[in-house]
Design an enzyme around this catalytic site. Structure first.
Site, PDB file in Angstrom:
ATOM      1  N   CYS A   1       0.816  -1.221   0.000  1.00 40.19           N
ATOM      2  CA  CYS A   1       0.000   0.000   0.000  1.00 40.19           C
ATOM      3  C   CYS A   1       0.854   1.277   0.000  1.00 40.19           C
ATOM      4  CB  CYS A   1      -1.006  -0.062   1.139  1.00 40.19           C
ATOM      5  SG  CYS A   1      -2.456   0.943   0.799  1.00 40.19           S
TER       6      CYS A   1
ATOM      7  N   ARG B   1     -12.034   6.603  -1.943  1.00 37.48           N
ATOM      8  CA  ARG B   1     -11.159   5.614  -1.323  1.00 37.48           C
ATOM      9  C   ARG B   1     -11.613   4.222  -1.736  1.00 37.48           C
ATOM     10  NH1 ARG B   1      -7.589   7.548   2.024  1.00 37.48           N
ATOM     11  NH2 ARG B   1      -6.839   5.530   2.700  1.00 37.48           N
TER      12      ARG B   1
ATOM     13  N   HIS C   1      -3.528  -5.568   2.405  1.00 40.55           N
ATOM     14  CA  HIS C   1      -3.263  -5.704   3.834  1.00 40.55           C
ATOM     15  C   HIS C   1      -3.900  -7.006   4.290  1.00 40.55           C
ATOM     16  CE1 HIS C   1      -1.796  -1.625   4.642  1.00 40.55           C
ATOM     17  NE2 HIS C   1      -2.733  -1.165   3.840  1.00 40.55           N
TER      18      HIS C   1
HETATM   19  N1  GLN Z   1      -1.957   6.832   2.048  1.00 40.72           N
HETATM   20  C1  GLN Z   1      -2.087   5.924   0.942  1.00 40.72           C
HETATM   21  C2  GLN Z   1      -3.428   6.027   0.220  1.00 40.72           C
HETATM   22  O1  GLN Z   1      -4.424   6.371   0.799  1.00 40.72           O
HETATM   23  C3  GLN Z   1      -1.799   4.511   1.393  1.00 40.72           C
HETATM   24  C4  GLN Z   1      -2.814   3.988   2.404  1.00 40.72           C
HETATM   25  C5  GLN Z   1      -2.415   2.689   3.051  1.00 40.72           C
HETATM   26  O2  GLN Z   1      -1.247   2.357   3.151  1.00 40.72           O
HETATM   27  N2  GLN Z   1      -3.386   1.952   3.540  1.00 40.72           N
HETATM   28  O3  GLN Z   1      -3.494   5.736  -0.945  1.00 40.72           O
END
Ligand code: GLN
Length: 237
Positions: free
Chosen positions: A95, A129, A193
């Site tokens: 990520c 998101r 994750h």
């Molecule tokens: N900050 C990054 C995004 O939102 C990665 C998020 C994360 O590692 N879960 O894309």
């Protein structure tokens, strides 16, 4: 690092990059190596430390936007991870870690910032998101099969000509709704994750195979059951 015959696993910046239990990736790599009689040495590198260059497998986890920017700045200034990748070390990045090992990524206001440049990807910011369970089919040449994980990111990722998509997205978003993750030599990044390696023991074994060659098979255990359970939960949701 002292034991030169051990598999050296380097966990980069647990103080900045470790969301959703990414430490599990370290534990499962170590466990699956040791079950095969491969000695391991695990080094935790905090963001105030220099990155050692002689590691075998470097792990980076996810992070929120600001810690991600700080981690990228420190890794670029340090240079150790890029030098390790240049001599052929394996890198497994999740990520935020995935985004920052690329050429560039978007900050919290979508301004492009430079990454470490060891994987030919560019990440920007999506409209929404991507949050939820993800299922993807890994490039058949890697022998990993179907993987599952949990994603939570605003970033979207484009893959350049020197890298290949890690997998085709079956459920969830990943890079862009179509593919998930990328790899180039032994540098591999993913949005998964969960953590990714306990949920996908075959992916852990791919990294180990890259370093030590053929691996003895392990009897079916809780890791395989977890994999099956998460796959059916994600596909039936
Ligand atoms: N900050 C990054 C995004 O939102 C990665 C998020 C994360 O590692 N879960 O894309």
């Amino acid at each position: 690092m002292t034991n030169t015959s051990a598999l050296r696993i380097v966990w980069i910046y647990p103080d900045l990059l470790s969301t959703y239990g990414d430490r599990g990736n370290v534990l499962i790599l170590q466990r699956r190596a040791e079950l095969r009689g491969i000695p391991t040495e695990v080094v935790h590198v905090h963001s105030s430390d220099a990155v050692p260059e002689q590691g075998d497998i470097y792990l980076l986890g996810g992070g929120e936007d600001r810690p991600q920017i700080l981690a990228a700045e420190r890794l670029r200034a340090d240079g150790g991870l890029a030098r390790a990748a240049a001599r052929g070390a394996c890198v497994f990045a999740v990520c935020a870690g995935y985004q920052i090992i690329g050429e560039s990524y978007g900050d919290d206001e979508a301004n492009p910032l430079p990454g470490i440049g060891i994987l030919d990807i560019r990440s920007g910011r999506g409209q929404a998101r991507a949050v939820g369970e993800i299922v993807a089919d890994v490039d058949p040449s890697l022998g990993v099969g179907r993987i599952t994980g949990f994603e939570n990111h605003q970033g979207r990722t484009e893959i350049g000509p020197s890298a290949l998509p890690l997998s085709t997205t079956v459920r969830g978003v990943g890079n862009d709704d179509r593919t998930e993750g990328a790899y180039q030599g032994q540098v591999l990044g993913t949005y998964l994750h969960g953590p990714a390696l306990p949920r996908n023991p075959q992916l852990a074994d791919l990294l180990l195979r890259w370093r030590v060659g053929q691996l003895a098979p392990l009897p079916q255990a809780w890791g395989d059951r977890l994999h099956e359970e998460r796959l059916s939960a994600a596909l039936s949701a």
